[in-house]
Design an enzyme around this catalytic site. Structure first.
Site, PDB file in Angstrom:
ATOM      1  N   ASP A  80      -9.797   1.927   2.324  1.00  0.00           N
ATOM      2  CA  ASP A  80     -10.225   1.702   4.059  1.00  0.00           C
ATOM      3  C   ASP A  80     -11.035   2.254   5.213  1.00  0.00           C
ATOM      4  OD1 ASP A  80      -9.082  -0.566   3.112  1.00  0.00           O
ATOM      5  OD2 ASP A  80      -6.214   0.389   3.592  1.00  0.00           O
ATOM      6  N   ASN A  90      -1.436   2.469  22.647  1.00  0.00           N
ATOM      7  CA  ASN A  90      -0.504   1.831  21.362  1.00  0.00           C
ATOM      8  C   ASN A  90       0.339   1.107  22.707  1.00  0.00           C
ATOM      9  OD1 ASN A  90       0.060   0.301  19.685  1.00  0.00           O
ATOM     10  ND2 ASN A  90       2.192   1.604  19.103  1.00  0.00           N
ATOM     11  N   GLY A 150      -3.577   0.379  18.839  1.00  0.00           N
ATOM     12  CA  GLY A 150      -2.853  -0.013  17.817  1.00  0.00           C
ATOM     13  C   GLY A 150      -2.553   1.349  17.141  1.00  0.00           C
ATOM     14  N   LYS A 183       0.937  -1.296  -0.296  1.00  0.00           N
ATOM     15  CA  LYS A 183      -0.167  -0.032  -0.221  1.00  0.00           C
ATOM     16  C   LYS A 183       1.134   1.430   0.105  1.00  0.00           C
ATOM     17  CE  LYS A 183      -3.554  -1.882   2.149  1.00  0.00           C
ATOM     18  NZ  LYS A 183      -5.195  -1.379   3.298  1.00  0.00           N
TER      19      LYS A 183
HETATM   20  P1  ATR Z   1      -1.022  -2.908  10.544  1.00  0.00           P
HETATM   21  O1  ATR Z   1      -0.518  -1.727   9.409  1.00  0.00           O
HETATM   22  O2  ATR Z   1      -1.676  -4.000   9.953  1.00  0.00           O
HETATM   23  O3  ATR Z   1      -1.382  -1.819  11.319  1.00  0.00           O
HETATM   24  P2  ATR Z   1       1.777  -2.678  11.936  1.00  0.00           P
HETATM   25  O4  ATR Z   1       2.021  -1.454  11.138  1.00  0.00           O
HETATM   26  O5  ATR Z   1       2.746  -3.537  11.900  1.00  0.00           O
HETATM   27  O6  ATR Z   1       0.514  -3.355  11.862  1.00  0.00           O
HETATM   28  O7  ATR Z   1       1.370  -2.602  13.957  1.00  0.00           O
HETATM   29  C1  ATR Z   1       0.577  -3.238  14.406  1.00  0.00           C
HETATM   30  C2  ATR Z   1       0.187  -2.849  15.646  1.00  0.00           C
HETATM   31  O8  ATR Z   1      -0.605  -3.865  16.437  1.00  0.00           O
HETATM   32  C3  ATR Z   1       0.900  -2.076  16.083  1.00  0.00           C
HETATM   33  O9  ATR Z   1       0.533  -0.875  16.779  1.00  0.00           O
HETATM   34  C4  ATR Z   1       1.039  -3.213  17.558  1.00  0.00           C
HETATM   35  O10 ATR Z   1       1.846  -2.303  18.583  1.00  0.00           O
HETATM   36  P3  ATR Z   1       4.066  -1.853  18.777  1.00  0.00           P
HETATM   37  O11 ATR Z   1       3.397  -0.735  17.932  1.00  0.00           O
HETATM   38  O12 ATR Z   1       3.953  -1.811  20.288  1.00  0.00           O
HETATM   39  O13 ATR Z   1       4.261  -2.569  18.277  1.00  0.00           O
HETATM   40  C5  ATR Z   1       0.121  -3.933  17.631  1.00  0.00           C
HETATM   41  N1  ATR Z   1      -0.169  -5.055  18.399  1.00  0.00           N
HETATM   42  C6  ATR Z   1       0.187  -6.156  18.255  1.00  0.00           C
HETATM   43  N2  ATR Z   1       1.022  -7.075  18.577  1.00  0.00           N
HETATM   44  C7  ATR Z   1       0.479  -6.856  19.589  1.00  0.00           C
HETATM   45  C8  ATR Z   1      -0.411  -7.225  20.513  1.00  0.00           C
HETATM   46  N3  ATR Z   1       0.373  -8.413  21.274  1.00  0.00           N
HETATM   47  N4  ATR Z   1      -0.639  -6.212  21.987  1.00  0.00           N
HETATM   48  C9  ATR Z   1      -0.430  -4.885  21.575  1.00  0.00           C
HETATM   49  N5  ATR Z   1      -0.533  -4.087  20.077  1.00  0.00           N
HETATM   50  C10 ATR Z   1      -0.209  -5.573  19.491  1.00  0.00           C
END
Ligand code: ATR
Length: 281
Positions: A101, A149, A125, A65
């Protein structure tokens, strides 16, 4: 006949072709919609080949993207703000990049009769999924938006970017968003915060069978709990919210909603999300 495709990697399990075929039947439009496997490095070349072969529109999914944003000859405001393009539309001026989206999420929340006007909204997130939905939520006149987050700095960066872009200030095109308070918080600090009307899980935790580690107190006011991920079974986040008597939904309606908005950009027809969901669920 509209020649369409979805680019991504992996792509074999994409449900976009069946969703768009469903729209095409409903609207009486002829389409050919394929899946195109493309790695990040091969995407520009594969896209050119599709364009040369008569392609007129495409969806773009992970991990392409951000690359699509740079490939497009022009981009919409909402795609620029999201930092990502999920829809490419062939125009007389070249390829236009858009991002549907956030519109898909808002359409699905409206379908679910979640009241967004003045709502206190918590997004969990701070990745690409969160970025894509901020502007559409503000345009739906939410009252407060908190981005929480695990890694606070990422939430703070999104909020700072947003404020710098001017969209939360004096924008002439969106005067309504001027009053909205957008804040970044760490997941740990949520228990000290006020009750919520809507919680959106935009983390990727559900993909690993987990949920963000937030205190049960965030559910006291029984907010509507929406997980952007969809799967056959409820996600860990949805199960937790249901145990606390909250109404829940997964992101399948958002997927169909963003597709409906893409379909409109390509064909001018507005298909029914409700109809497609009934057939495809
Ligand atoms: P996307 O583009 O799909 O949003 P990404 O950029 O990899 O994916 O972001 C994933 C998000 O999920 C992040 O905010 C991540 O938190 P961190 O920034 O602290 O890594 C969050 N995330 C993933 N697994 C998690 C978990 N088990 N608990 C809480 N937050 C989680």
């Amino acid at each position: 006949q509209y020649k369409l495709t979805v680019f991504g990697s992996p792509i074999a399990h994409s449900r976009s072709p069946e969703i768009h075929q469903c729209f095409a039947r409903e609207c009486g439009v002829a389409i050919e919609y394929t899946r195109s496997l493309a790695s990040a490095s091969a995407f520009p070349e594969i896209f050119r080949a599709f364009a040369d072969d008569g392609g007129v529109g495409a969806n773009v999914t992970l991990p392409l993207k951000e690359i699509a944003l740079r490939l497009a000859d022009s981009v919409s405001e909402r795609a620029r703000l999201a930092g990502a393009v999920n829809t490419l539309v062939k125009t007389e001026q070249g390829w236009h990049g858009d991002n549907t989206d956030g519109a898909g999420l808002v359409m699905d929340l409206q379908r679910l009769q979640v009241n967004l006007a003045n709502a206190r909204v918590l997004i969990l997130g701070a990745g690409g999924a969160t970025r894509g939905v901020i502007q559409p939520l503000l345009s739906a006149h939410v009252g407060e938006l908190v981005i929480a987050n695990r890694t606070l700095a990422k939430a703070e960066a999104i909020v700072a970017e947003w404020q710098q872009s001017g969209r939360n200030g004096k924008s002439a095109s969106q005067p309504q968003t001027g009053r909205v308070n957008i804040t970044a918080l760490a997941l740990d600090d949520l228990r000290l915060h006020q009750p919520w009307d809507l919680i959106i899980n935009a983390t990727s935790a559900s993909l690993g069978g987990e949920r963000p580690d937030v205190a049960d107190q965030v559910l006291v006011a029984q907010p509507f709990c929406y997980d952007m991920v969809y799967s056959d079974a409820p996600t860990a986040f949805m199960t937790w919210a249901q145990q606390h008597h909250c109404a829940v939904a997964d992101g399948f309606g958002m997927l169909v909603g963003q597709a409906a908005e893409s379909f409109r950009l390509w064909t001018g027809h507005r298909p029914s999300i409700e109809h497609a969901l009934k057939l495809l669920r």
